[in-house]
Design a protein around this motif. Structure first.
Motif, PDB file in Angstrom:
ATOM      1  N   VAL A  41       0.878  -1.165   0.000  1.00  0.00           N
ATOM      2  CA  VAL A  41       0.000   0.000   0.000  1.00  0.00           C
ATOM      3  C   VAL A  41       0.913   1.212   0.000  1.00  0.00           C
ATOM      4  O   VAL A  41       1.725   1.384   0.914  1.00  0.00           O
ATOM      5  N   ILE A  42       0.787   2.023  -1.055  1.00  0.00           N
ATOM      6  CA  ILE A  42       1.588   3.242  -1.169  1.00  0.00           C
ATOM      7  C   ILE A  42       0.619   4.408  -1.218  1.00  0.00           C
ATOM      8  O   ILE A  42      -0.224   4.467  -2.123  1.00  0.00           O
ATOM      9  N   PHE A  43       0.699   5.276  -0.212  1.00  0.00           N
ATOM     10  CA  PHE A  43      -0.227   6.405  -0.173  1.00  0.00           C
ATOM     11  C   PHE A  43       0.544   7.721  -0.220  1.00  0.00           C
ATOM     12  O   PHE A  43       1.656   7.834   0.279  1.00  0.00           O
ATOM     13  N   TRP A  44      -0.067   8.709  -0.884  1.00  0.00           N
ATOM     14  CA  TRP A  44       0.557  10.015  -1.124  1.00  0.00           C
ATOM     15  C   TRP A  44      -0.215  11.113  -0.426  1.00  0.00           C
ATOM     16  O   TRP A  44      -1.444  11.069  -0.344  1.00  0.00           O
ATOM     17  N   ILE A  95       3.884   2.234   2.698  1.00  0.00           N
ATOM     18  CA  ILE A  95       4.821   3.310   2.389  1.00  0.00           C
ATOM     19  C   ILE A  95       4.028   4.592   2.179  1.00  0.00           C
ATOM     20  O   ILE A  95       3.064   4.600   1.411  1.00  0.00           O
ATOM     21  N   GLY A  96       4.428   5.651   2.865  1.00  0.00           N
ATOM     22  CA  GLY A  96       3.843   6.969   2.645  1.00  0.00           C
ATOM     23  C   GLY A  96       4.782   7.783   1.769  1.00  0.00           C
ATOM     24  O   GLY A  96       5.991   7.563   1.784  1.00  0.00           O
ATOM     25  N   ALA A  97       4.222   8.732   1.009  1.00  0.00           N
ATOM     26  CA  ALA A  97       5.069   9.497   0.082  1.00  0.00           C
ATOM     27  C   ALA A  97       4.505  10.884  -0.174  1.00  0.00           C
ATOM     28  O   ALA A  97       3.294  11.100  -0.122  1.00  0.00           O
ATOM     29  N   SER A  98       5.410  11.792  -0.468  1.00  0.00           N
ATOM     30  CA  SER A  98       5.044  13.114  -0.986  1.00  0.00           C
ATOM     31  C   SER A  98       6.218  13.615  -1.827  1.00  0.00           C
ATOM     32  O   SER A  98       7.257  12.968  -1.909  1.00  0.00           O
ATOM     33  N   THR A  99       6.041  14.775  -2.406  1.00  0.00           N
ATOM     34  CA  THR A  99       7.106  15.356  -3.230  1.00  0.00           C
ATOM     35  C   THR A  99       8.077  16.192  -2.406  1.00  0.00           C
ATOM     36  O   THR A  99       8.993  16.797  -2.953  1.00  0.00           O
ATOM     37  N   ASP A 100       7.906  16.216  -1.092  1.00  0.00           N
ATOM     38  CA  ASP A 100       8.854  16.908  -0.220  1.00  0.00           C
ATOM     39  C   ASP A 100      10.141  16.096  -0.101  1.00  0.00           C
ATOM     40  O   ASP A 100      10.153  14.886  -0.317  1.00  0.00           O
ATOM     41  N   THR A 156      -3.957   6.714  -3.230  1.00  0.00           N
ATOM     42  CA  THR A 156      -3.577   5.467  -2.580  1.00  0.00           C
ATOM     43  C   THR A 156      -3.574   4.368  -3.629  1.00  0.00           C
ATOM     44  O   THR A 156      -4.524   4.252  -4.406  1.00  0.00           O
ATOM     45  N   PHE A 157      -2.506   3.586  -3.637  1.00  0.00           N
ATOM     46  CA  PHE A 157      -2.369   2.472  -4.571  1.00  0.00           C
ATOM     47  C   PHE A 157      -2.163   1.187  -3.784  1.00  0.00           C
ATOM     48  O   PHE A 157      -1.321   1.145  -2.888  1.00  0.00           O
ATOM     49  N   ILE A 158      -2.937   0.162  -4.125  1.00  0.00           N
ATOM     50  CA  ILE A 158      -2.668  -1.180  -3.610  1.00  0.00           C
ATOM     51  C   ILE A 158      -2.062  -1.950  -4.770  1.00  0.00           C
ATOM     52  O   ILE A 158      -2.644  -2.037  -5.854  1.00  0.00           O
ATOM     53  N   VAL A 159      -0.862  -2.502  -4.512  1.00  0.00           N
ATOM     54  CA  VAL A 159      -0.081  -3.183  -5.535  1.00  0.00           C
ATOM     55  C   VAL A 159       0.099  -4.638  -5.111  1.00  0.00           C
ATOM     56  O   VAL A 159       0.443  -4.908  -3.955  1.00  0.00           O
ATOM     57  N   ASP A 160      -0.145  -5.554  -6.049  1.00  0.00           N
ATOM     58  CA  ASP A 160      -0.019  -6.975  -5.710  1.00  0.00           C
ATOM     59  C   ASP A 160       1.446  -7.410  -5.731  1.00  0.00           C
ATOM     60  O   ASP A 160       2.332  -6.637  -6.118  1.00  0.00           O
ATOM     61  N   PRO A 161       1.722  -8.636  -5.297  1.00  0.00           N
ATOM     62  CA  PRO A 161       3.116  -9.098  -5.218  1.00  0.00           C
ATOM     63  C   PRO A 161       3.865  -9.108  -6.553  1.00  0.00           C
ATOM     64  O   PRO A 161       5.092  -9.116  -6.571  1.00  0.00           O
ATOM     65  N   GLU A 162       3.155  -9.077  -7.670  1.00  0.00           N
ATOM     66  CA  GLU A 162       3.793  -9.045  -8.992  1.00  0.00           C
ATOM     67  C   GLU A 162       4.023  -7.621  -9.482  1.00  0.00           C
ATOM     68  O   GLU A 162       4.491  -7.426 -10.605  1.00  0.00           O
TER      69      GLU A 162
END
Length: 178
Positions: free
Chosen positions: A40-43, A74-79, A127-133
């Motif tokens: 899970v990658i959220f911005w 994982i959390g993310a921003s452009t900072d 928010t993106f949920i990404v599978d193991p592939e």
């Protein structure tokens, strides 16, 4: 155009804040860190703002749920990583984060994902949920002013992990359709 379901999550190599311990604050994250495991990658748009820390602490409050589902968070921003570190040191709610804060200072990953706001060139609350592939399986994006619902992200992740059909308003523990 925003990446969507079925697209591969873009390749990246970025610095992240992973600790407040002197000398161990930063780590480089790449696609290798998310391969082979649900992620899970959220911005969020900007550090040192008002809605963003409520979301970041909300994800941290549910960290054990993501860990129980064996998912990276994982959390993310452009900072920059230095702004992330300063914010973590300044904001009481961010001092005990259990997940990395990715710094996309070049904005290349946000741009590849198609989540840069046109005027300020900051990331939408995506928010993106990404599978193991490495395939994107769920995307959610909010207006800059609107915070997201972390329990819904956990619910969707768990539904995706069942590999089955889940009916409207399905919650973990309920019957699936197949």
């Amino acid at each position: 155009m925003m990446k969507t379901i079925g697209d591969k999550f873009p390749a990246f190599k970025k610095t992240a804040v992973v600790s407040l311990e002197a000398g161990n604050e930063f780590e480089t994250l790449t696609n290798d860190n998310i391969q082979g495991k649900w992620s899970v990658i959220f911005w969020w748009p900007k550090d040192f703002t008002f809605v963003c820390p409520t979301e970041i602490t909300g994800f941290n409050d549910h960290f054990d749920s993501f860990e129980k589902l064996d998912a990276n968070l994982i959390g993310a921003s452009t900072d920059s990583e230095f702004v992330h570190l300063a914010w973590r040191n300044d904001h009481p709610g961010l001092k005990q984060l259990k997940f990395p804060m990715l710094a996309d200072t070049s904005k290349s990953l946000a741009e590849d994902l198609g989540i840069l706001e046109a005027e300020e060139k900051i990331a939408y609350r995506a928010t993106f949920i990404v599978d193991p592939e490495g395939t994107i399986r769920w995307v959610s994006a909010n207006d800059l002013a609107i915070g997201r619902n972390v329990p819904e992200v956990v619910r969707v992740l768990e539904a995706l992990q069942t590999g089955k059909l889940t009916p409207c308003d399905w919650n973990p523990g309920q019957a699936t359709l197949s």
